[in-house]
Enzyme design. Structure first.
Site, short mmCIF file in Angstrom:
data_model
loop_
_atom_site.label_atom_id
_atom_site.label_comp_id
_atom_site.label_asym_id
_atom_site.label_seq_id
_atom_site.Cartn_x
_atom_site.Cartn_y
_atom_site.Cartn_z
N ASN A 197 0.82 -1.21 0.00
CA ASN A 197 0.00 0.00 0.00
C ASN A 197 0.83 1.24 0.00
O ASN A 197 2.02 1.24 0.29
CB ASN A 197 -0.91 -0.01 1.21
CG ASN A 197 -0.12 0.06 2.48
OD1 ASN A 197 0.42 1.09 2.78
ND2 ASN A 197 -0.03 -1.03 3.21
N CYS A 198 0.18 2.32 -0.32
CA CYS A 198 0.81 3.63 -0.30
C CYS A 198 0.02 4.56 0.58
O CYS A 198 -0.14 5.72 0.28
CB CYS A 198 0.89 4.19 -1.71
SG CYS A 198 1.76 3.12 -2.83
#
Lengths: 349, 426
Positions: B241-242
């Site tokens: 994820n970011c």
């Protein structure tokens, strides 16, 4: 560093004038140290000195609030101190209210930092904890030593205009301003310890008391949508391509208002999202997915709605403080009202 | 299930002809690393660098941080379902290159990548300033779509970490530690009378580029389930994820989950650490309701006396956090939740996007909106020009003298919601 000059406010009881029977006495300025000032002065050492005490009866103060405040502020001013200390008032209600009021007044009118101390249940706490630093003390004068120990270091910091740490570090009653600091243990360890206490039914202190939450009731339905003038407002970050106002990808410091007169469709070449909190790919492909200008134009043409307002308002909801969001909403709402908008479609992400 | 972790302390990383570990130094052959990275589809180029604690180095925009580990005994391999074949991990022996990590950086993917300062005030806020980091600055093929870009970087990082982990296979550990959990009847008998505690681990799953993988499964496509804490130590859960840098659970965080470690510390003495319930943070209300129903159901079913819930991200997932807390508390199971705050730069705003009176025990990782000035450092690995755009940055925050003003939000791991750090707020 020069020695700080401090003026202290105390009531008739702590000035050893008398108890309730002397609570009517008027404000009086006495140079030098009176009552609890002695313990404070010892704690300050060479770094600060109590130069004068203002003494006032609790009844007089509370029954003549405005006059008393004015008189006392003048007395404090005459000493040109670097810092003002009131009390500590422990659990004495009227004394607590007096300490809170006078600290607030000295701070606001003279711009001099002020500090007081009270027991957490003193009615003065709820009235003034957000405007004045109130150190948490025990509930009676027997806790004077402890109070001085906590108040003196904070007093010095305030007097020198140093950065004030978190309530848990400095000993003041939480004032609604969240301040970061480094704990002794990491968070997971604190969580495990807190859980052990909670499961055992022992006392524990939460690091974040749950706030009273704002729940907004929806307005009644629009009576005739086919005549309604409708505006689009979004926290989904849709902006003209290039984000001309540089709305932040998180914790937005502003909102944008953009003209869509004659715009029938938002395309990948003309609009994009500035929002950093969701997958931007689909919004960038077709910003109508977040801000449905295309559908609104169709509805406008088909007569399903009256018209679409020629401005849309946009900000980024991601990481944006509720307080900021509220401020933007108030400004946007005022403009929408002025433009006689009947309804708003509010989209998020 | 019993796992032994053998820690090999890495004091330094150096480039060398031969990749090996000797006397606490991780020697790395650059060419071999390059071959692995460029073997990954869609990566055009890579620069390999080393960032050590105390060096005047800034790494940004950081995507993930991965600790190299290798499975030396027992079934399955490291990062199962993604690098190794699917197979239950969490038992036998695993070697850990303690004190080292692989950090991935390069052209920005989204907005939510972070900063790691190895020295100066910023270093106090990120746990990764204390590690010897092998940094991969990777650039994608021209015109590569964001989803493929993220995937390529993630895979390359994991492959390099696996390669480094493999170097520790036959190295004698400096320290070993054993972790064992029991089956339900076993635990009931062996640890009779001790409170039964589980950990509800919320995984970021808001959508592409906000994802977490469990044995290779995208967490948003799964219902909440039970996992053994030792499986997590073998890389069963990976960050994909970011989400904002400060409260992103990197792969390093998962491998070294502090709640797991601190619950094990009390396990068998003050509590019976029953296991971990993993749940997701999907965006649809129906998903949120279903998943939180499920965690509460599992908590009740496991006969728990207490639960710790950790969050990832903020805003939207605050709803999941509060739902989980409320529903588990409603089963008369006490909870402690770990979160962080977005109280505005001056700290005066409401901190969470949701709240409930049942959330009486909260641990906070601090206010992510608080501003910090990061002075110029001698060297930048990556590209500092993105700092205006990343979450926590703003227009004009990169000063002429090379210093940067950002919210703590932009610092990788700063307000971690597994309670990895000492940072807090009141």
């Amino acid at each position: 560093m020069a020695q700080l000059r401090i003026v202290q406010y105390i009531n008739q009881f702590f000035a050893q004038i008398g108890g309730e029977e002397m609570a009517h006495i008027k404000p009086e300025l006495r140079e030098g140290i009176v009552g609890p000032g002695l313990a404070f002065n010892q704690a300050f050492g060479d770094e600060a000195e109590i130069v004068a005490a203002v003494i006032c009866g609790d009844s007089y103060f509370n029954e003549n609030l405005e006059t008393a405040k004015k008189e006392i502020v003048e007395m404090v001013k005459s000493q040109s101190p670097d810092l003002f200390i009131a009390g500590p008032a422990f659990n004495a209600g009227r004394y607590g209210v007096a300490c809170g009021s006078i600290c607030d007044a000295v701070k606001k009118e003279l711009g001099i930092p002020a500090l007081t101390g009270m027991y957490v249940e003193n009615p003065g706490v709820d009235m003034f904890k957000e405007s004045v630093y109130i150190v948490s003390t025990k509930n009676s004068a027997a806790g004077m030593r402890d109070a001085v120990k906590k108040m003196a270091p904070l007093a010095l910091k305030l007097g020198r205009n140093e950065k004030i740490g978190a309530s848990a570090q400095e000993g003041y009653i939480p004032n609604g301003i969240r301040v970061n600091f480094f704990e002794k243990e990491r968070g997971s360890k604190r969580a495990v310890d807190m859980l052990l206490k909670k499961m055992a039914g022992k006392d524990f202190v939460t690091e974040f008391p749950m706030p009273d939450f704002d729940r907004v009731k929806p307005n009644p339905a629009v009576k005739n949508i086919s005549k309604a003038k409708i505006a689009l407002v979004t926290s989904g970050g849709i902006v003209p391509k290039g984000n001309p106002d540089h709305i932040e990808s998180s914790s937005a410091s502003k909102y944008g208002r953009y003209d869509i007169e004659g715009v029938m469709d938002l395309t990948a070449d003309t609009y994009e999202t500035a929002h950093g909190g969701y997958d931007p790919v689909y919004a960038n492909e077709d910003a109508d997915r977040v801000l449905p200008v295309d559908v609104m134009r169709e509805f406008e043409k088909e007569g399903k709605i009256g018209s679409l307002f020629h401005y849309f308002y946009t900000t980024v909801g991601n990481g944006t403080a509720v307080k900021s969001a509220k401020k933007y909403a108030e400004e946007i709402a005022a403009e929408l009202k002025k433009a006689n908008i009947d309804a708003v479609i509010l989209t998020s992400t | 299930m019993k796992l032994e972790l053998g820690y090999i302390d890495i004091q330094d990383i150096q480039f060398s002809e031969e990749s090996k570990i000797a006397n606490g130094v991780l020697y790395v052959n650059k060419d071999e690393i390059q071959k692995i990275v460029l073997g990954q589809e869609h990566i055009r180029s890579v620069e390999i660098d080393i960032a050590r604690p105390g060096e005047s180095v800034r790494i940004t925009p950081v995507k993930d941080v991965i600790e190299p580990r290798v499975k030396v005994e027992g079934p399955g391999g490291i990062f199962p379902g993604v690098i190794s074949k699917v197979g239950t991990v969490g038992s036998g022996k695993t070697h850990v290159l303690r004190g080292s990590a692989v950090v991935t950086t390069g052209q920005i993917v989204g907005f939510q990548e972070g900063i790691i300062d190895m020295a100066g005030p910023g270093a106090d806020y990120t746990p990764f300033s204390k590690l010897n980091n092998l940094v991969l600055k990777m650039e994608p093929e021209e015109g590569l779509a964001q989803h493929e870009h993220e995937h390529a970087l993630r895979m390359a990082g994991l492959k390099v970490a696996t390669y480094l982990g493999e170097l520790a296979r036959n190295v004698q550990p400096d320290e070993t530690q054993e972790f064992e959990t029991y089956s339900i009847p076993e635990g009931m008998e062996k640890l009779k009378g001790l409170p039964r505690v589980a950990y509800v681990l919320m995984l970021q799953s808001q959508g592409l580029m906000h994802d977490t993988y469990v044995y290779g499964v995208d967490a948003k496509r799964s219902l909440p389930t039970i996992i053994n804490p030792t499986e997590i130590m073998d890389g069963a859960i990976l960050s994909g994820n970011c989400v904002s840098a400060c409260d992103k659970n990197t792969t390093y965080h998962h491998l070294n989950n502090p709640v797991v470690m601190d619950l094990f510390d009390k396990h068998g003495k003050e509590i019976n650490f029953v296991g971990v319930i993993i749940t997701n943070e999907n965006v649809y209300l129906a998903d949120k309701e279903r998943s939180s129903d499920w965690t509460a159901k599992l908590a009740e079913w496991l006969g728990l006396d207490g639960v710790i819930i950790s969050q990832e991200g903020f805003g939207n997932p605050d709803t999941d956090l509060i739902m989980n807390c409320k529903k588990i508390e409603s089963k008369n199971i006490p909870t402690v939740i770990i979160t962080d705050e977005y109280a505005g730069r001056d700290g005066s705003s409401q901190s969470l996007a949701d709240a409930d009176a049942l959330a009486t025990a909260v641990v906070t990782g601090g206010n992510a909106n608080e501003l910090i000035t990061l002075p110029k450092l001698d060297k930048v690995i990556g590209d500092v020009s993105y700092v205006e755009r990343i979450a926590g940055g703003f227009n004009g925050n990169l000063k002429e003298d090379g210093s940067i003003v950002v919210e703590l939000q932009a610092i990788t791991g700063a307000t971690n919601e597994m309670g990895f750090n000492r940072l807090s707020a009141r």
